[in-house]
Design an enzyme around this catalytic site. Structure first.
Site, short mmCIF file in Angstrom:
data_model
loop_
_atom_site.label_atom_id
_atom_site.label_comp_id
_atom_site.label_asym_id
_atom_site.label_seq_id
_atom_site.Cartn_x
_atom_site.Cartn_y
_atom_site.Cartn_z
N CYS A 48 36.91 40.90 43.92
CA CYS A 48 37.22 41.81 45.02
C CYS A 48 36.55 43.16 44.82
CB CYS A 48 38.73 41.98 45.15
SG CYS A 48 39.61 40.45 45.53
N SER A 49 36.58 43.63 43.59
CA SER A 49 35.93 44.90 43.25
C SER A 49 34.42 44.80 43.48
CB SER A 49 36.23 45.24 41.78
OG SER A 49 35.60 46.42 41.41
#
Length: 165
Positions: free
Chosen positions: A60-61
């Site tokens: 996600c990052s």
């Protein structure tokens, strides 16, 4: 409805699946200052909506960083990162990553975005990894529901759709 797994387990997606050509449904989420934000707040812009289960995880990052870096050179384009993370956690993540100009939006309160776009994973109360590109007129020109929630989306295809929009 699209079939999605998360860590190899099938999940049930709640809400309305969106397809290319659909008018993008509006939603209400919260920004990092707990202020309500809607899709219409960005009318007239091409919107890349990057949806992640939790911003403070590796994929996600990386997804958030990559879309923001690649879209930074596109005119008339904004990247909106949506998750159910609390606004405080999103703010902390942005500060830790040195990405103060990233627009993170929280759908934690009532899953308005998740239900409108068919990305609520019922079993986890998280949003399924997905990407939507909405043109300046409000039409969806790219929609990707990532089949395995721990995989990356097709960055190139989404950015190319934004460039053409």
């Amino acid at each position: 409805m699209t079939n999605v797994t998360f860590k190899g387990n099938a999940v049930t997606l709640l809400g309305n699946e969106q397809k290319v050509g659909d008018i993008a449904p509006d939603f209400t989420v919260l920004n990092r200052d707990l202020e309500p934000v809607t899709l219409h707040d960005f009318d007239g812009l091409v919107r890349i909506i990057s949806v992640v289960p939790s911003i403070d995880t590796s994929v996600c990052s990386q997804q958030t960083r990559r879309f923001n870096e690649e879209a930074s050179g596109l005119e008339n384009t904004v990247v909106l990162t949506v998750s159910v993370d609390l606004p405080f956690a999103q703010k902390k993540w942005c500060a830790a990553e040195g990405l103060e100009n990233v627009i993170t939006l929280s759908d934690h309160r009532d899953l308005s975005f998740g239900e409108a776009y068919g990305v609520v994973m019922k079993e986890l109360r998280l949003l399924a990894r997905s990407v939507f590109v909405v043109d300046a007129a409000g039409k969806i020109v790219h929609a990707e529901y990532v089949s395995e929630g721990t995989n990356h989306p097709d960055y190139e295809k989404a950015i190319e759709s934004a460039k053409k929009a």
